[in-house]
Design a protein around this motif. Structure first.
Motif, short mmCIF file in Angstrom:
data_model
loop_
_atom_site.label_atom_id
_atom_site.label_comp_id
_atom_site.label_asym_id
_atom_site.label_seq_id
_atom_site.Cartn_x
_atom_site.Cartn_y
_atom_site.Cartn_z
N LEU A 105 0.83 -1.20 0.00
CA LEU A 105 0.00 0.00 0.00
C LEU A 105 0.87 1.25 0.00
O LEU A 105 1.77 1.39 0.82
CB LEU A 105 -0.92 0.00 1.23
N ARG A 106 0.56 2.15 -0.90
CA ARG A 106 1.35 3.38 -1.02
C ARG A 106 0.74 4.50 -0.18
O ARG A 106 0.47 5.60 -0.66
CB ARG A 106 1.47 3.79 -2.49
N PHE A 107 0.51 4.20 1.09
CA PHE A 107 0.01 5.17 2.04
C PHE A 107 0.97 5.23 3.23
O PHE A 107 1.66 4.26 3.54
CB PHE A 107 -1.39 4.78 2.55
N GLU A 108 0.98 6.39 3.87
CA GLU A 108 1.82 6.54 5.04
C GLU A 108 1.30 5.70 6.20
O GLU A 108 0.13 5.30 6.22
CB GLU A 108 1.86 8.02 5.45
N ASP A 109 2.16 5.44 7.16
CA ASP A 109 1.73 4.73 8.37
C ASP A 109 0.60 5.49 9.05
O ASP A 109 0.56 6.72 9.04
CB ASP A 109 2.91 4.61 9.36
N ALA A 110 -0.33 4.74 9.65
CA ALA A 110 -1.40 5.32 10.46
C ALA A 110 -2.24 6.34 9.70
O ALA A 110 -2.66 7.36 10.24
CB ALA A 110 -0.82 5.95 11.73
N SER A 111 -2.54 6.06 8.43
CA SER A 111 -3.25 7.02 7.59
C SER A 111 -4.77 7.00 7.76
O SER A 111 -5.43 7.98 7.44
CB SER A 111 -2.93 6.77 6.11
N PHE A 112 -5.33 5.87 8.24
CA PHE A 112 -6.78 5.72 8.22
C PHE A 112 -7.33 5.31 9.58
O PHE A 112 -6.75 4.48 10.28
CB PHE A 112 -7.19 4.68 7.18
N ASP A 113 -8.48 5.88 9.92
CA ASP A 113 -9.13 5.54 11.18
C ASP A 113 -9.76 4.15 11.13
O ASP A 113 -9.87 3.47 12.16
CB ASP A 113 -10.21 6.58 11.51
N THR A 114 -10.19 3.74 9.96
CA THR A 114 -10.79 2.43 9.76
C THR A 114 -10.27 1.84 8.46
O THR A 114 -10.13 2.54 7.46
CB THR A 114 -12.33 2.51 9.69
N VAL A 115 -9.97 0.55 8.50
CA VAL A 115 -9.54 -0.18 7.30
C VAL A 115 -10.42 -1.41 7.17
O VAL A 115 -10.59 -2.16 8.13
CB VAL A 115 -8.05 -0.60 7.40
N VAL A 116 -10.99 -1.61 5.99
CA VAL A 116 -11.85 -2.77 5.78
C VAL A 116 -11.41 -3.55 4.55
O VAL A 116 -11.02 -2.95 3.53
CB VAL A 116 -13.34 -2.36 5.65
N ALA A 117 -11.44 -4.87 4.66
CA ALA A 117 -11.15 -5.76 3.53
C ALA A 117 -12.26 -6.81 3.50
O ALA A 117 -12.30 -7.68 4.37
CB ALA A 117 -9.78 -6.41 3.69
N MET A 118 -13.15 -6.69 2.53
CA MET A 118 -14.28 -7.61 2.43
C MET A 118 -14.09 -8.55 1.25
O MET A 118 -13.92 -8.11 0.12
CB MET A 118 -15.59 -6.82 2.27
N TYR A 119 -14.07 -9.86 1.55
CA TYR A 119 -13.95 -10.89 0.53
C TYR A 119 -12.66 -10.72 -0.27
O TYR A 119 -12.65 -10.88 -1.49
CB TYR A 119 -15.18 -10.89 -0.39
N VAL A 120 -11.59 -10.39 0.43
CA VAL A 120 -10.32 -10.08 -0.21
C VAL A 120 -9.23 -11.09 0.13
O VAL A 120 -8.46 -11.50 -0.74
CB VAL A 120 -9.84 -8.67 0.21
N MET A 121 -9.16 -11.52 1.40
CA MET A 121 -8.00 -12.26 1.86
C MET A 121 -7.81 -13.59 1.15
O MET A 121 -6.69 -14.11 1.07
CB MET A 121 -8.08 -12.49 3.37
N THR A 122 -8.87 -14.16 0.60
CA THR A 122 -8.73 -15.43 -0.12
C THR A 122 -8.30 -15.26 -1.57
O THR A 122 -8.09 -16.26 -2.26
CB THR A 122 -10.06 -16.21 -0.10
N VAL A 123 -8.20 -14.04 -2.05
CA VAL A 123 -7.84 -13.84 -3.45
C VAL A 123 -6.52 -13.11 -3.65
O VAL A 123 -6.08 -12.93 -4.78
CB VAL A 123 -8.96 -13.09 -4.23
N VAL A 124 -5.88 -12.69 -2.57
CA VAL A 124 -4.59 -12.01 -2.70
C VAL A 124 -3.48 -13.05 -2.70
O VAL A 124 -3.58 -14.09 -2.04
CB VAL A 124 -4.37 -10.97 -1.58
N PRO A 125 -2.37 -12.80 -3.43
CA PRO A 125 -1.27 -13.76 -3.46
C PRO A 125 -0.63 -14.02 -2.10
O PRO A 125 -0.21 -15.14 -1.82
CB PRO A 125 -0.28 -13.11 -4.43
N ASP A 126 -0.55 -13.00 -1.25
CA ASP A 126 0.14 -13.14 0.03
C ASP A 126 -0.71 -12.52 1.14
O ASP A 126 -0.51 -11.36 1.52
CB ASP A 126 1.52 -12.46 -0.04
#
Length: 229
Positions: A105-126
């Motif tokens: 991710l090309r974002f600085e550390d601690a950039s977001f108050d909330t982070v969500v990943a829906m139906y993602v973890m099973t389709v990413v390479p790592d």
């Protein structure tokens, strides 16, 4: 990666190029109940939100207007639909839609108050590296929300998942992905686990990041300037 077979990044991109035109009408309804539950919780929060794996942007109109939302996805075909949705629905709280690898991710550390990943973890390479990135960009005191299918090794469902594993991998996702892949390695605090409709097929995991002495408001700033909406 705890026995999880690695999926090639290009395979993911090709798979979603095929799925993009029909995604909302096919997988969309199956995942809708889980998505709605997660969004209802997220809308009670404030500040900046990052949706990792924004896909066609089906969730974007549902986020509360007081949230400033950024979306990223690896698939340019999915993002094309998401950007069109933002324009057509005149979603003024969308800060940007970026083509980006969730494991870098090309974002600085601690950039977001909330982070969500829906139906993602099973389709990413790592998925382990993706989780580390979700933790990194989440602000102290913030939340990481993950909605996903997690495999089980018992009962009829476990047998079906094992049987379908080769075909599922060919479609670009990990059918044998277990919750322990996340919960055993994260530094975040797991505050809630919720089985979701339909039939408990999906699970929502809510994590909280420790509130340390870090100062400054979360900005959501991107380290470089990719093409956005």
């Amino acid at each position: 990666m705890n026995g999880i077979a690695r999926i090639d990044e290009q395979s993911v991109i090709k798979a979603y190029a095929r799925w993009a035109p029909v995604y909302d009408l096919s997988f969309g309804p199956v995942a809708d109940a889980g998505r709605k539950r997660a969004i209802d919780i997220i809308n009670q929060r404030k500040g900046t939100l990052l949706e990792v794996g924004v896909g066609t942007g089906v969730a974007l109109p549902r986020y509360a207007s007081h949230l400033t939302v950024t979306g990223i996805d690896l698939s340019p075909d999915m993002l094309r639909i998401a950007r069109q949705r933002v324009r057509e629905r005149k979603l003024t709280n969308i800060a940007g839609i970026y083509e980006m690898d969730a494991s870098e991710l090309r974002f600085e550390d601690a950039s977001f108050d909330t982070v969500v990943a829906m139906y993602v973890m099973t389709v990413v390479p790592d998925p382990v590296q993706v989780l580390k990135e979700l933790e990194r960009v989440c602000a102290p005191g913030g939340e990481v929300v993950i909605v996903n299918h997690f495999a089980q090794d018992h009962g009829v469902r476990g047998w079906v998942e094992s049987f379908m594993a080769p075909a599922a991998r060919a479609l670009g996702w990990h059918p044998d992905f277990r919750a322990e892949t996340i919960t055993d390695i994260t530094t975040l605090d797991l505050v809630e686990t919720v089985k979701l409709k339909p039939f408990g097929l999906f699970t929502m995991l809510r994590f909280k990041k420790a509130d340390d002495a870090a100062e400054g408001a979360s900005s959501g700033a991107v380290d470089e300037s990719p093409t956005a909406i």
